[in-house]
Design a protein around this motif. Sequence first.
Motif, PDB file in Angstrom:
ATOM      1  N   TYR A 104       0.823  -1.215   0.000  1.00  0.00           N
ATOM      2  CA  TYR A 104       0.000   0.000   0.000  1.00  0.00           C
ATOM      3  C   TYR A 104       0.855   1.262   0.000  1.00  0.00           C
ATOM      4  O   TYR A 104       1.779   1.392   0.790  1.00  0.00           O
ATOM      5  N   GLN A 105       0.517   2.183  -0.908  1.00  0.00           N
ATOM      6  CA  GLN A 105       1.277   3.431  -1.010  1.00  0.00           C
ATOM      7  C   GLN A 105       0.419   4.658  -0.716  1.00  0.00           C
ATOM      8  O   GLN A 105       0.910   5.653  -0.202  1.00  0.00           O
ATOM      9  N   THR A 106      -0.834   4.611  -1.084  1.00  0.00           N
ATOM     10  CA  THR A 106      -1.716   5.767  -0.890  1.00  0.00           C
ATOM     11  C   THR A 106      -2.976   5.305  -0.168  1.00  0.00           C
ATOM     12  O   THR A 106      -3.260   4.105  -0.135  1.00  0.00           O
ATOM     13  N   PRO A 107      -3.731   6.253   0.386  1.00  0.00           N
ATOM     14  CA  PRO A 107      -4.989   5.867   1.048  1.00  0.00           C
ATOM     15  C   PRO A 107      -5.915   5.103   0.111  1.00  0.00           C
ATOM     16  O   PRO A 107      -6.625   4.199   0.551  1.00  0.00           O
ATOM     17  N   GLU A 108      -5.887   5.407  -1.191  1.00  0.00           N
ATOM     18  CA  GLU A 108      -6.768   4.721  -2.132  1.00  0.00           C
ATOM     19  C   GLU A 108      -6.512   3.220  -2.150  1.00  0.00           C
ATOM     20  O   GLU A 108      -7.422   2.427  -2.379  1.00  0.00           O
ATOM     21  N   ASP A 109      -5.263   2.822  -1.876  1.00  0.00           N
ATOM     22  CA  ASP A 109      -4.928   1.390  -1.894  1.00  0.00           C
ATOM     23  C   ASP A 109      -5.657   0.604  -0.803  1.00  0.00           C
ATOM     24  O   ASP A 109      -5.665  -0.623  -0.812  1.00  0.00           O
ATOM     25  N   LEU A 110      -6.218   1.351   0.146  1.00  0.00           N
ATOM     26  CA  LEU A 110      -6.843   0.656   1.277  1.00  0.00           C
ATOM     27  C   LEU A 110      -8.302   0.300   1.008  1.00  0.00           C
ATOM     28  O   LEU A 110      -9.015  -0.151   1.906  1.00  0.00           O
ATOM     29  N   ALA A 111      -8.750   0.497  -0.213  1.00  0.00           N
ATOM     30  CA  ALA A 111     -10.134   0.165  -0.551  1.00  0.00           C
ATOM     31  C   ALA A 111     -10.402  -1.309  -0.256  1.00  0.00           C
ATOM     32  O   ALA A 111      -9.621  -2.185  -0.613  1.00  0.00           O
ATOM     33  N   GLY A 112     -11.505  -1.551   0.446  1.00  0.00           N
ATOM     34  CA  GLY A 112     -11.874  -2.931   0.784  1.00  0.00           C
ATOM     35  C   GLY A 112     -11.084  -3.511   1.914  1.00  0.00           C
ATOM     36  O   GLY A 112     -11.221  -4.702   2.230  1.00  0.00           O
ATOM     37  N   LYS A 113     -10.254  -2.701   2.567  1.00  0.00           N
ATOM     38  CA  LYS A 113      -9.421  -3.225   3.655  1.00  0.00           C
ATOM     39  C   LYS A 113      -9.961  -2.803   5.017  1.00  0.00           C
ATOM     40  O   LYS A 113     -10.887  -1.995   5.114  1.00  0.00           O
ATOM     41  N   VAL A 114      -9.302  -3.331   6.038  1.00  0.00           N
ATOM     42  CA  VAL A 114      -9.654  -2.962   7.414  1.00  0.00           C
ATOM     43  C   VAL A 114      -8.590  -2.020   7.944  1.00  0.00           C
ATOM     44  O   VAL A 114      -7.394  -2.284   7.801  1.00  0.00           O
ATOM     45  N   VAL A 115      -9.024  -0.930   8.537  1.00  0.00           N
ATOM     46  CA  VAL A 115      -8.106   0.041   9.130  1.00  0.00           C
ATOM     47  C   VAL A 115      -8.265   0.005  10.639  1.00  0.00           C
ATOM     48  O   VAL A 115      -9.370   0.173  11.156  1.00  0.00           O
ATOM     49  N   ALA A 135     -10.001  10.734  -0.007  1.00  0.00           N
ATOM     50  CA  ALA A 135      -9.659   9.844  -1.110  1.00  0.00           C
ATOM     51  C   ALA A 135     -10.919   9.267  -1.740  1.00  0.00           C
ATOM     52  O   ALA A 135     -10.858   8.320  -2.527  1.00  0.00           O
ATOM     53  N   GLY A 136     -12.065   9.790  -1.336  1.00  0.00           N
ATOM     54  CA  GLY A 136     -13.326   9.389  -1.965  1.00  0.00           C
ATOM     55  C   GLY A 136     -13.900   8.090  -1.429  1.00  0.00           C
ATOM     56  O   GLY A 136     -14.732   7.454  -2.065  1.00  0.00           O
ATOM     57  N   MET A 137     -13.479   7.695  -0.221  1.00  0.00           N
ATOM     58  CA  MET A 137     -14.003   6.432   0.315  1.00  0.00           C
ATOM     59  C   MET A 137     -14.863   6.730   1.544  1.00  0.00           C
ATOM     60  O   MET A 137     -14.606   7.665   2.293  1.00  0.00           O
ATOM     61  N   SER A 138     -15.872   5.915   1.735  1.00  0.00           N
ATOM     62  CA  SER A 138     -16.697   6.112   2.927  1.00  0.00           C
ATOM     63  C   SER A 138     -16.663   4.849   3.806  1.00  0.00           C
ATOM     64  O   SER A 138     -16.607   3.722   3.295  1.00  0.00           O
ATOM     65  N   ASP A 142     -16.443   1.307   1.656  1.00  0.00           N
ATOM     66  CA  ASP A 142     -15.163   1.100   0.970  1.00  0.00           C
ATOM     67  C   ASP A 142     -14.073   0.568   1.884  1.00  0.00           C
ATOM     68  O   ASP A 142     -13.076   0.036   1.424  1.00  0.00           O
ATOM     69  N   TYR A 143     -14.254   0.747   3.161  1.00  0.00           N
ATOM     70  CA  TYR A 143     -13.259   0.214   4.113  1.00  0.00           C
ATOM     71  C   TYR A 143     -13.951  -0.003   5.456  1.00  0.00           C
ATOM     72  O   TYR A 143     -15.046   0.526   5.685  1.00  0.00           O
ATOM     73  N   ILE A 163      -5.635  -6.243  10.135  1.00  0.00           N
ATOM     74  CA  ILE A 163      -5.724  -4.876   9.639  1.00  0.00           C
ATOM     75  C   ILE A 163      -4.665  -4.668   8.553  1.00  0.00           C
ATOM     76  O   ILE A 163      -3.614  -5.322   8.564  1.00  0.00           O
ATOM     77  N   ALA A 164      -4.978  -3.781   7.627  1.00  0.00           N
ATOM     78  CA  ALA A 164      -4.013  -3.444   6.575  1.00  0.00           C
ATOM     79  C   ALA A 164      -3.286  -2.164   6.940  1.00  0.00           C
ATOM     80  O   ALA A 164      -2.154  -1.953   6.534  1.00  0.00           O
ATOM     81  N   ALA A 165      -3.965  -1.310   7.694  1.00  0.00           N
ATOM     82  CA  ALA A 165      -3.360  -0.047   8.093  1.00  0.00           C
ATOM     83  C   ALA A 165      -3.800   0.275   9.504  1.00  0.00           C
ATOM     84  O   ALA A 165      -4.747  -0.320  10.025  1.00  0.00           O
TER      85      ALA A 165
END
Lengths: 319, 282, 282, 270, 270
Positions: A104-115, A135-138, A142-143, A163-165
């Motif tokens: 993962y490099q940007t917040p967009e990469d976290l789509a569908g992931k757990v934070v 980043a356009g996610m809700s 999206d996460y 978790i991914a992030a």
Amino acid sequence: GTGLSQELREITFAQPSASAINSFPVYVAIGEGYFAEEGLEVQVETVNGSGSVLQALAAGQADFGRPGPGPLLTARARGVDAVFIYNVAARANFGLMVEEDSPYQTPEDLAGKVVGTGTADGAEVGFARNVLSSAGMSPGEDYELLTVGDGGPATAAFLRDEIAAYSASVADAAVLGQRGVALRDITPAEFARFFGNGLVTMGDTIRDEPELIEKFVRAFMKGQKFAMDEANREASLDHFAAGFPQEIEDRDFASALFTAVRSKSVPLETDKGLGYLPPAVWEEWQASLIANGDLPAPLDDLNAAFTNDFVTKISAELE
Amino acid sequence: MTDTAPDQLDDTVWVEKASLIDSIPRPVQIASVAVVFITVWQLITLSDLVPPIILPTPLETWNDMMFVGANVLSGGYMLDSLWTTVKTVLYGYALAIAIGLTLGIIVGETAFGERAIMPYLVAIDTMPKVAFAPLFVAWLGFDIDSKVALAAFIATFPIVVGTAAGLHAPDANARMLFKTMGASRWQTLYKMKLPTGLPQIFTGLKIGSVGVMAGAITGEFLGGGNGFGELIRVAASQLNTPRVFSLILYLSLVGLALFAATSYAQRVLVFWHKDRVIGAEG
Amino acid sequence: MTDTAPDQLDDTVWVEKASLIDSIPRPVQIASVAVVFITVWQLITLSDLVPPIILPTPLETWNDMMFVGANVLSGGYMLDSLWTTVKTVLYGYALAIAIGLTLGIIVGETAFGERAIMPYLVAIDTMPKVAFAPLFVAWLGFDIDSKVALAAFIATFPIVVGTAAGLHAPDANARMLFKTMGASRWQTLYKMKLPTGLPQIFTGLKIGSVGVMAGAITGEFLGGGNGFGELIRVAASQLNTPRVFSLILYLSLVGLALFAATSYAQRVLVFWHKDRVIGAEG
Amino acid sequence: MMATARVSQLRASTGGETVYELTGVGKTYARNRVRALEGISLSLERGSFSSVIGSSGCGKSTLLKIMAGLIPPSQGRVTINNQPVRGPRRDIGMMFQHATLFPWRTTIENVLLPIEIRDGKAAAKAAWGRGEKLLDLVGLGGFESVYPDELSGGMAQRAAICRMLVTQPDMILLDEPFSALDEISRDFMNMELQRICTETNATAFLVTHSIAEAVILSDRVYVLAPRPGRIAEVVEIDLPRPRTLDMITTPKFGALVERIRTRLDKGDFE
Amino acid sequence: MMATARVSQLRASTGGETVYELTGVGKTYARNRVRALEGISLSLERGSFSSVIGSSGCGKSTLLKIMAGLIPPSQGRVTINNQPVRGPRRDIGMMFQHATLFPWRTTIENVLLPIEIRDGKAAAKAAWGRGEKLLDLVGLGGFESVYPDELSGGMAQRAAICRMLVTQPDMILLDEPFSALDEISRDFMNMELQRICTETNATAFLVTHSIAEAVILSDRVYVLAPRPGRIAEVVEIDLPRPRTLDMITTPKFGALVERIRTRLDKGDFE
Ligand SMILES: Nc1ncnc2c1ncn2[C@@H]1O[C@H](COP(=O)(O)OP(=O)(O)OP(=O)(O)O)[C@@H](O)[C@H]1O
Ligand SMILES: Nc1ncnc2c1ncn2[C@@H]1O[C@H](COP(=O)(O)OP(=O)(O)OP(=O)(O)O)[C@@H](O)[C@H]1O
Ligand SMILES: [Mg+2]
Ligand SMILES: [Mg+2]
């Protein structure tokens, strides 16, 4: 001598975490005698999170505290006249962290992931939402957000790939890094404007004893300046050791942590001096709290929540 | 009479089995449990199940215990912390005993106490005590007072239950005897019911002695001060798990000491009660 | 014989005083304690002793309880949270009962258990359980499993103590009788010692039922999830104290229900034991 | 009923002044659902020894509790030395089946307990000598500072006798005092009791299950019939005093026992 | 010692086959510091009733426990039906002072407990009829499914007798079985015991504190002397059978009681 100490006024400062480094200007100001010069004797007390800091202030048990801006606004919404007077963590002291070797490099990469989120403050939750919604996610779609606590459990969460992030304070991330869990901050630079914890006192005190606030802020700012001079690193560490000896036992560890925390207290707008609170970001904080549901509606008078009077005056004095 | 009758040597075969394991001296038994325990611990840390920042190895912990021990013995800052915590625990225990005995007497002696007050005590005890910490801090400040209050709060309930049960212990004969002597309610309580109920009261005190430790540490976690709870919190925030574990082990020694002191007081005060006291023998 | 001899009406003057306060019906007694309690609470909030973000007024709390109640009843998110916490509590209790009975039997039945294992159980119980939360999370993840483990961990010790004490309850006669019948150790345990010890075992279970609540909430505080503990945490971080108090009051109702259920199970299972059970009636 | 005084060899049931009197005493328990006693009238003379015998549950203990002022009667009148009994009294001593010595007090502290309760520690200290004398009397000299768990059952009961006597009561009430002892100890204790009563000239009223015990000790035996408890028969025991265990095998003793046995309701055991 | 069989009116202590035999039995407790028993030899014939009497602590219970196989003797040999006793046995039934019925089991479940323990629930179910018959025999018909707290002391002891008899033991051992009952119930239960033993032709061995009880029930009374417990005298009781309570007042009974009483060591009571 005893003669001097008899004239000192006792002041209680409440911090939200058990660390001298996180409140470094206070400890340096104590150690360098800046408070004593102002006739103050500061006693630092550690409570559990910003909420407790504000409760201690409201109950009159503490004179100054270091809560986050979010809890301060919530407290004001509940009728607590606490006022932010000094921006200590002038740059966001939160970050969206991923494992060093993760893709993962940007917040967009976290789509569908757990934070994962950390402390009880809820501030890092808001921070993570801000970053991800930019980043356009809700959340929920999206996460997912998962409260994983701090330190050990957070590590476990990474190890178990739950978790991914991790939305964490810079200090927490630094500790994890020191303990072999290397993390990488993928927060875009513009979010640095979301300043973190700072000095807070009660509105009564500002009205009744402005000179006390000036004294405190003066000593505090001197402490911060002293600590920001790299030449004073060892002296600063010694002052921390006086407050929390255990924290400085591993001096290299502590030194690295100090570096990380100190770097977040450097103002974004250098021309305004130390401790300056940008009103525009307060608006943004309030908006994000409302979006999170932490605040039901905008405050009647957001400008009463903070004042730059003291930092402006003292900055000019100390030039 | 008959040649199948065995001689006495055979008969002794069914002597009550003096179980092999029970014939081992107690210190050896205790040590052997420790060995098993530490071995399992070591195996877990050697495996990849748990990273070291969650579970330190026994050796790391031991080393850290040596470090902490040296600091305490040399009068370092940890001695102050330890002393703060010990003071909190002792004051909290004393307060819990005073309040617990009083409430226990009210609950055990009056139908009103048992029927109307006890349900509230149960309800309060089921509440997360943690939530009361800010209240105590607000009222009592950051000194050990607020931690003492929290510690006492947690330890009081078992003492109440033990005392109330103890007051129900005397049999009808003893009650009747005191009636024939024209004893007042207070005399009956003081000269008969309380002494008779001491064993149950001490059961409550022993459970309370364990609770008071938990309360003091919780208070230090939540309301500052400079006790061992604070040291654990610092260590935990630095992910210094060997330190966390070694501090906890020292605390459990303090807890054991309080428990043992309570058991000792029981043996001295209840000198006539020969029953085995669970987990309390020297 | 003599004119100082009074008639019978006079003699009844010294009838055992049916104490005035005890003749009040129980619900009235309980309600009156509640009234006193709420009045004191109201007076404190009216005074300037405590700011509202530390202690809400009874009315604010009541209103919030209505709100929470409405949310739960209408199947809102709080119902999910409540259900998560209740599940945690129930699983934790079940686990604590299983482990507590097993350890209690080992401690109560074997000299080795009593002499060598019990001291470790006491030591572990004096440790701040909070420190074990990360371990449980690391092993069991962030689902309710880790909270169940913590809840069970806290509730187990009193069950062990109660069970061990219960196994010591049967008198020499009953033991001898089972010996004469050639009963195995297992039969003696199962058919005699455990049933005889049920009252003590239930004492342990009731203390445990209170502990399991505390454990579940602590787990939710430290390891997330979406139970009531988390709601309290969020409310606390928002300084929404009426919400904190109303959630705690609901939790204490859950705790009381568990305690009452345990007491009820005791009355059903120990149907022959007529003794008063402290705090357990109706 | 003013009879002439006889020689002390035979303690007369009809002689002397009346110490204790019950007139028409009745008792109902449980809101009048259990009728435990009905119409009990009896009067006890100074220095006399009376027993009450009856099957289990016939109301013997209830009667004694009423006499001791522990519970009020539902009907009737109770007087001691012509004063109404309205509560526990200093001039009444009482003893139960179990010695109930308190294990945290030494033997003499247990003996002096009634004085400590009524008049305080100082009075108990002052009565130390009396306590010692009583312990001597029952053969417990030298056991003053021993704790009760070192006493045998019989020794404990003897200490309980001392505790009962220490306030020098006019009337002593005994509820199956030795029934927890083995037969041989019991016989021995009964002879002791007789001796002590004679020496202190106490008026005694004994509840017992044992016919032989009632006969050997008493001047008069009240046989109680059950449900509700009432006096079925009063048997005068005119054996000479002092009584000895040998008398048990005399035909006269046997006849008295037989008379009481047949009077006792055996319906309970079917 | 092979004597001729007498008529059943007098159950002979010398007739019939030997069921139980003790030879030179001794017992020391507490690592040889307490000598509880020494050199006890006796043999019991089928259908006979023997008693052992002695002061408290003289070793009676110890003897019974050894006979029941509950504890091993330190010296000597114990056999039943010529087999060595090495542990609890199905052919030995035992009963104590307290009935010890378990309150969570109905009366009949208590009675069938020994069968359930030895052969499982199914066997206990199968023996239900036998249990009922035994309860009938002791006069507890109809109380099968009643819980013990509704039974009186005497009824509980009768249920305990049934429990002891349900495995049809060759030998029954009784340790002061009725001493917790009042005298009248006790007399009655003793007569019941006699009847039951006759009906089931059980061999009985009774420990008691009561001389009268020993004499009225037994063919032979063993008097134990204390410290260490040893047989001081064996008294043959040649009263006719069946025994009745009336016999207590006969001179022969009195003489036997007197003989045993004088033999019992009274040193304990000084
Ligand atoms: N407090 C009470 N409430 C109700 N009933 C009672 C109470 N005390 C005794 N009884 C009843 O009164 C009756 C007489 O009891 P009491 O104890 O006087 O008998 P007792 O002759 O002493 O019996 P025992 O020989 O067993 O001691 C019994 O039926 C008993 O159940
Ligand atoms: N387990 C034991 N360990 C040591 N000594 C014992 C033990 N059991 C009994 N004794 C001692 O052995 C002696 C005989 O005891 P036992 O119980 O057989 O006497 P008993 O005749 O049945 O007495 P009682 O009439 O009081 O029932 C006593 O001195 C007793 O203290
Ligand atoms: Mg009675
Ligand atoms: Mg015995």
